[in-house]
Design a protein around this motif. Structure first.
Motif, PDB file in Angstrom:
ATOM      1  N   ASP A   1       0.815  -1.216   0.000  1.00  0.00           N
ATOM      2  CA  ASP A   1       0.000   0.000   0.000  1.00  0.00           C
ATOM      3  C   ASP A   1       0.849   1.266   0.000  1.00  0.00           C
ATOM      4  OD1 ASP A   1      -2.254  -1.595   0.070  1.00  0.00           O
ATOM      5  OD2 ASP A   1      -2.439  -1.514   2.265  1.00  0.00           O
ATOM      6  N   LEU A   2       2.130   1.151   0.363  1.00  0.00           N
ATOM      7  CA  LEU A   2       3.015   2.316   0.373  1.00  0.00           C
ATOM      8  C   LEU A   2       3.436   2.728  -1.036  1.00  0.00           C
ATOM      9  CD1 LEU A   2       5.384   1.221   3.300  1.00  0.00           C
ATOM     10  CD2 LEU A   2       3.700   3.074   3.387  1.00  0.00           C
ATOM     11  N   VAL A   3       3.397   1.775  -1.969  1.00  0.00           N
ATOM     12  CA  VAL A   3       3.932   2.018  -3.301  1.00  0.00           C
ATOM     13  C   VAL A   3       3.228   3.171  -4.020  1.00  0.00           C
ATOM     14  CG1 VAL A   3       4.294   1.014  -5.586  1.00  0.00           C
ATOM     15  CG2 VAL A   3       4.795  -0.329  -3.528  1.00  0.00           C
ATOM     16  N   PRO A   4       1.872   3.224  -4.066  1.00  0.00           N
ATOM     17  CA  PRO A   4       1.220   4.355  -4.754  1.00  0.00           C
ATOM     18  C   PRO A   4       1.584   5.704  -4.157  1.00  0.00           C
ATOM     19  CG  PRO A   4      -0.341   2.576  -4.351  1.00  0.00           C
ATOM     20  CD  PRO A   4       0.898   2.239  -3.590  1.00  0.00           C
ATOM     21  N   LEU A   5       1.844   5.750  -2.844  1.00  0.00           N
ATOM     22  CA  LEU A   5       2.209   7.015  -2.211  1.00  0.00           C
ATOM     23  C   LEU A   5       3.569   7.491  -2.706  1.00  0.00           C
ATOM     24  CD1 LEU A   5       1.081   6.220   1.463  1.00  0.00           C
ATOM     25  CD2 LEU A   5      -0.177   7.451  -0.326  1.00  0.00           C
ATOM     26  N   PHE A   6       4.501   6.574  -2.898  1.00  0.00           N
ATOM     27  CA  PHE A   6       5.793   6.939  -3.481  1.00  0.00           C
ATOM     28  C   PHE A   6       5.624   7.389  -4.929  1.00  0.00           C
ATOM     29  CE2 PHE A   6       7.685   4.568   0.055  1.00  0.00           C
ATOM     30  CZ  PHE A   6       8.814   5.326   0.323  1.00  0.00           C
TER      31      PHE A   6
END
Length: 538
Positions: free
Chosen positions: A433-438
């Motif tokens: 879930d962190l990937v889209p934020l990056f």
């Protein structure tokens, strides 16, 4: 006695510049040992008796074995070649394996033991024994691979071997210490200036009122230590001083073969960690040998790599969980003027620190900041060598080989930032879930995570492919791409999995299918380029 100019030069066991080399290499070893003490007592909760009574004596033995051998080898090679300018190969604890075996072998064993009802002391004992077995497995791989590694050296371009080291030197060594220098500028900048003036500006520092020269490395440590205490970066703390002096007594290495045998199942259970680490150590040492050759000191690969593995085996059999290796940075020690004595002195002195429990006391008085400029300079020399010791046309390949190391360092910084922000706990674990934020900030972090896994292999492969493309040997480049596809398919390259606080290698059949397919398509393109290539007119 004045040397007879009519006689061929003979190697000397010790020269004045060995003092500078000793301070740099000893500082590097000291950092690793301090990290080991901190992780084993902090993360693994090992009691001091286990750390100071078993692990550090094993480390001492392994450091003495390797440093004395490589010093003796440099002397013998110098006699055979009638040279007095050979620099011994630097040697010490392998940093990557250190972290891998703590977090991927010993910590899981400890947690499993605690969950199974073991006491903290029993869990520590089991985790330590598992670390011994992992270290032993790494040593066996290094010794076995020593006799075939030279073939790899023969068909891998120099640009590939040197640029791989440069990626690590630029990021994990040079940038890391540069950041620390500017975090503490009142302490860090003056020692850096001394090192640059001594080794680039050829400035000689003399004791006032005399003609006695002060070695630049020694002066940097003295000034850095004085500034650290004067500015308050280091300060007196009676509690910390008492903790530093409490373990001080004589500890002698003793064999722990029974513990190795009792935990022999670790060799199978953690094969996915032990095999990549053993291969990493083998290839990394091979690259460091090539770096030494490029600097003018050619050493035989098989015995050097074998003794590298023997040092690791000695560590495992006598209590240390941490493999040893030929260090990165030979060109830096050579440019510094160090020859043979710096290596042998390092083995003896660091061995004495480990055997007497005085490591903590040394760290109390001499902060890392006082000597980090030496290590920063070593990183600069390594990166510069990768461009100057290869054909000019291969410079793009060197740049290509730098990139995975930079990406791996970037992944480390990103994960450290997430942990600092409170993530990486059971309540807030790392997840996809962190990937889209990056990606919202145009940071494709999954690419960094992929390049982080097996970065030493991907750097070498990408640089080699680029060399062959520059030389219009497209078929050879295609074969390297096929090799990358095979390594990716089984997870040795790029494939990763999420844990609570990290992304780690994900070994298994087909775990890196996407990257394997990409390399396969690239290989087809390169084979096509080779097939349609128009032969030059005769």
């Amino acid at each position: 006695m004045v040397p007879n100019p009519s006689l061929p030069p003979q190697p000397r066991w010790f020269v004045r510049r060995d003092i500078d080399g000793f301070f740099g290499l000893a500082l590097d070893n000291l950092i690793q040992i301090l990290v080991i003490v901190a992780l084993t007592q902090g993360v693994l909760q090992f009691p001091p008796a286990l750390v100071y009574g078993r692990i550090l004596p094993g480390i001492a033995l392994s450091l003495v074995v390797g440093n004395l051998y490589y010093g003796w080898l440099a002397h013998r090679q110098g006699q055979q070649q009638q040279r007095d300018d050979l620099t011994a190969l630097p040697y010490g604890i392998n940093t990557v394996s250190l972290f891998a075996y703590v977090f991927l072998v010993m910590l899981p064993v400890r947690l499993n033991a605690l969950n199974g009802g073991a006491s903290p002391d029993q869990a520590a004992e089991l985790a330590w024994a598992a670390g011994l077995v992992a270290c032993l497995g790494s040593g066996l791989i290094e010794v076995g691979g020593a006799w075939v590694a030279d073939r790899l050296r023969q068909f891998t371009p120099r640009a590939a071997l040197l640029s791989t080291l440069s990626g690590i030197a630029l990021t994990f060594i040079a940038i890391g210490f540069l950041l620390r220098t500017y975090a503490h500028p009142l302490v860090g900048l003056v020692p850096l200036g001394v090192i640059l003036l001594t080794y680039y500006g050829q400035v000689t520092f003399l004791i006032p009122g005399t003609r006695i020269e002060i070695p630049g490395g020694l002066l940097a440590v003295i000034l850095g230590t004085g500034l650290a205490w004067a500015t308050g970066l280091s300060h007196w703390d009676s509690t910390q001083f008492a903790l530093a002096t409490e373990p001080m007594r004589l500890y002698l290495p003793r064999p722990w073969l029974g513990s190795l045998w009792e935990q022999r199942s670790t060799l199978v259970n953690y094969l996915s960690v032990i095999v990549p680490m053993g291969l990493f150590n083998l290839v990394g040492s091979l690259q460091n040998l090539e770096s030494a050759t490029a600097a003018g000191d050619d050493y035989p690969a098989a015995p050097c790599l074998a003794v590298n593995g023997i040092g690791t085996l000695a560590a495992a059999c006598f209590g240390s969980c941490f493999p040893t290796t030929i260090y990165i940075g030979h060109p830096g020690w050579k440019a510094m003027g160090a020859r043979i004595g710096y290596s042998m002195l390092n083995g003896v002195i660091m061995g004495l620190f480990c055997l007497t429990g005085t490591i903590g006391l040394l760290a109390f008085f001499v902060p890392i900041d006082s000597g980090m400029a030496i290590v920063l300079w070593i990183g600069i020399v390594i990166v510069a060598q990768s461009f100057t010791a290869v054909p000019e046309r291969h410079a793009p390949a060197v740049v290509m080989g730098l990139l995975p190391g930079i990406a791996g360092w970037g992944a480390l910084i990103a994960k450290n930032a997430l942990r600092s922000a409170g993530l990486g706990t059971p309540a807030a674990p790392f997840s996809p879930d962190l990937v889209p934020l990056f990606e919202l900030s145009d940071t494709y972090i999954t690419g960094a995570f992929a390049l982080e896994q097996g970065l030493i292999f991907s750097a070498m492969i990408l640089a080699t492919m680029t060399v062959h493309i520059i030389d219009r040997q497209f078929g050879k480049a295609a074969l390297w791409s096929v090799g990358a596809a095979a390594l990716s398919w089984v997870g040795l390259l790029h494939s990763y999995q999420w844990t609570i606080a990290d992304t780690v290698i994900n070994l298994g059949w087909g775990t890196g299918a996407a990257w394997a397919a990409g390399y396969g398509l690239l290989a087809l393109l390169l084979f096509y380029a080779q097939w349609q290539q128009i032969p030059p007119e005769s």
